[in-house]
Design a protein around this motif. Structure first.
Motif, PDB file in Angstrom:
ATOM      1  N   ARG A  41       0.812  -1.198   0.058  1.00 20.17           N
ATOM      2  CA  ARG A  41       0.086   0.025   0.282  1.00 20.17           C
ATOM      3  C   ARG A  41       0.844   1.257  -0.053  1.00 20.17           C
ATOM      4  O   ARG A  41       0.577   2.403  -0.381  1.00 20.17           O
ATOM      5  N   LEU A  42       2.157   1.167   0.403  1.00 18.83           N
ATOM      6  CA  LEU A  42       3.009   2.092   0.533  1.00 18.83           C
ATOM      7  C   LEU A  42       3.621   2.284  -0.919  1.00 18.83           C
ATOM      8  O   LEU A  42       4.211   3.357  -1.348  1.00 18.83           O
ATOM      9  N   ALA A 225       7.863  -2.992 -14.965  1.00 17.78           N
ATOM     10  CA  ALA A 225       9.074  -2.652 -15.439  1.00 17.78           C
ATOM     11  C   ALA A 225       9.069  -2.218 -16.982  1.00 17.78           C
ATOM     12  O   ALA A 225       8.407  -2.947 -17.660  1.00 17.78           O
ATOM     13  N   HIS A 226       9.861  -1.269 -17.313  1.00 15.78           N
ATOM     14  CA  HIS A 226       9.941  -1.066 -18.829  1.00 15.78           C
ATOM     15  C   HIS A 226      10.778  -2.006 -19.449  1.00 15.78           C
ATOM     16  O   HIS A 226      11.631  -2.611 -18.886  1.00 15.78           O
ATOM     17  N   GLY A 252      11.560   2.671  -5.475  1.00 19.78           N
ATOM     18  CA  GLY A 252      10.964   1.065  -5.118  1.00 19.78           C
ATOM     19  C   GLY A 252      11.947   0.138  -5.763  1.00 19.78           C
ATOM     20  O   GLY A 252      12.790   0.392  -6.269  1.00 19.78           O
ATOM     21  N   LYS A 253      11.332  -1.000  -5.571  1.00 26.00           N
ATOM     22  CA  LYS A 253      11.874  -2.148  -6.313  1.00 26.00           C
ATOM     23  C   LYS A 253      12.032  -2.140  -7.570  1.00 26.00           C
ATOM     24  O   LYS A 253      12.716  -2.645  -8.360  1.00 26.00           O
ATOM     25  N   HIS A 254      10.970  -1.413  -8.232  1.00 25.83           N
ATOM     26  CA  HIS A 254      10.501  -1.559  -9.576  1.00 25.83           C
ATOM     27  C   HIS A 254      10.813  -0.150 -10.238  1.00 25.83           C
ATOM     28  O   HIS A 254      11.042   0.786  -9.615  1.00 25.83           O
ATOM     29  N   ASP A 255      10.551  -0.018 -11.611  1.00 28.18           N
ATOM     30  CA  ASP A 255      10.588   1.310 -12.346  1.00 28.18           C
ATOM     31  C   ASP A 255       9.442   2.078 -11.406  1.00 28.18           C
ATOM     32  O   ASP A 255       8.399   1.583 -11.238  1.00 28.18           O
ATOM     33  N   ASP A 283      12.613  11.221  -8.725  1.00 34.17           N
ATOM     34  CA  ASP A 283      12.259  11.927  -7.264  1.00 34.17           C
ATOM     35  C   ASP A 283      10.717  12.164  -7.342  1.00 34.17           C
ATOM     36  O   ASP A 283      10.068  12.699  -6.388  1.00 34.17           O
ATOM     37  N   GLY A 284      10.028  11.398  -8.235  1.00 33.11           N
ATOM     38  CA  GLY A 284       8.450  11.341  -8.131  1.00 33.11           C
ATOM     39  C   GLY A 284       7.703  12.706  -8.357  1.00 33.11           C
ATOM     40  O   GLY A 284       6.605  13.053  -8.302  1.00 33.11           O
TER      41      GLY A 284
END
Ligand SMILES: [Fe+2]
Length: 298
Positions: A41-42, A225-226, A252-255, A283-284
């Motif tokens: 959820r995070l 992921a891409h 995160g773990k993924h893209d 950086d989102g």
């Protein structure tokens, strides 16, 4: 003919989870629920997904493909919320969906995707056999939707197309090629995977059909992921493109969250297809163009 723009997003893993009934929390759902509360959820954020969808809509695509994992642990309450999200994305005419493994998390709910989202996964012609694979024609595109969503054991995220879909797929590919259409195959699981806990079990048989009967493009989710993998085919190579989750907040773990656009021009034998990947910056902060790549033509 004007450029046809197909947008592809996947794996939104919509939150928040509705409060489960105790009886719903047996077996695989118990581990899935714990996993969601603790970490997922995070990772999958509503505001990230909203930003991705807003950016996608601003591109005004002609059609949107969604390759599954709308929900998380297939609680009854998750499907209606996902239906509302789909309707906000677009009407069934403009959005084509295939389910993912999280949409059929446990055996008891295997028919829920069809029940709640059926008109987003429906063939054009009533003369066609219902179910999967389904065929929809939009502009120059033949959109062929497959379901790899089958319940699996805890800690497994495998998928399977099954003999019936693999038996029906060649005729749809052949006919849409004869009609001069740009064939897009939509499936949740990638046709090629090295991860035995996450793989498409009948991937080799699927790849054999693709190699023999061809496709202009295969799009999938699942890996968050891409990715671009080229499959060899009798009539040429087939680009197989994966997209990140549409809701994953970095780091995160993924893209980071993103989606793909395909600009399709030309006609049979002379297609031009350009892939444009858009997604969140590390950086989102904002959504930018990540990659641009010619998959066909020049
Ligand atoms: Fe997923």
């Amino acid at each position: 003919m004007a450029t046809f723009v197909l947008a592809h997003l996947s794996d939104p893993h919509l939150g928040p989870l509705p409060k489960p009934h105790l009886f719903e929390l047996a077996g695989k759902r118990a581990t899935g629920f714990f996993n969601w509360q603790r970490s997922r959820r995070l990772v999958h954020r509503e505001e990230v997904l909203a930003a991705v969808v807003a950016d996608l809509k601003a591109q005004a695509p002609d059609h949107i493909a969604v390759t599954g994992d709308l929900v998380n642990i297939s609680l009854a309450g998750e499907y209606a919320a996902a239906r509302a999200w789909l309707e906000a994305l677009g009407p069934p005419q403009d959005v084509s969906l295939v389910p993912g493994n999280h949409d059929a998390y446990v055996r008891r709910v295997a028919d829920y995707p069809q029940l709640h989202w059926g008109d987003y996964m429906r063939r054009d012609e009533a003369t066609e056999t219902p179910g999967f694979p389904y065929l929809r024609t939009r502009g120059p595109l033949a959109l062929i939707g497959l379901s790899s969503a089958v319940p699996s054991a805890p800690f497994m995220a495998t998928g399977r197309l099954g003999a019936e879909q693999l038996r029906r797929l060649p005729a749809l590919l052949d006919r849409s090629r004869e009609e001069g259409l740009f064939r897009v195959v939509m499936v949740h699981h990638p046709p090629v995977s090295k991860n035995r806990f996450k793989r498409l079990m009948d991937g080799p048989a699927f790849r054999a059909v693709l190699a023999q009967h061809g496709a202009e493009l295969v799009i999938h989710g699942h890996d968050h992921a891409h990715s671009v993998v080229w499959l060899e085919g009798v009539r040429g190579r087939i680009p197989t493109v994966g997209v990140p989750s549409a809701s994953e907040a970095p780091p995160g773990k993924h893209d980071p969250a993103g989606y793909n656009l395909y600009n399709v021009d030309g006609s049979a034998g002379a297609w031009r297809c350009e892939l444009v990947a858009r997604g969140l910056t590390p950086d989102g902060d904002k959504i930018v163009e990540k990659n641009r790549m010619l998959l066909a033509g020049n």
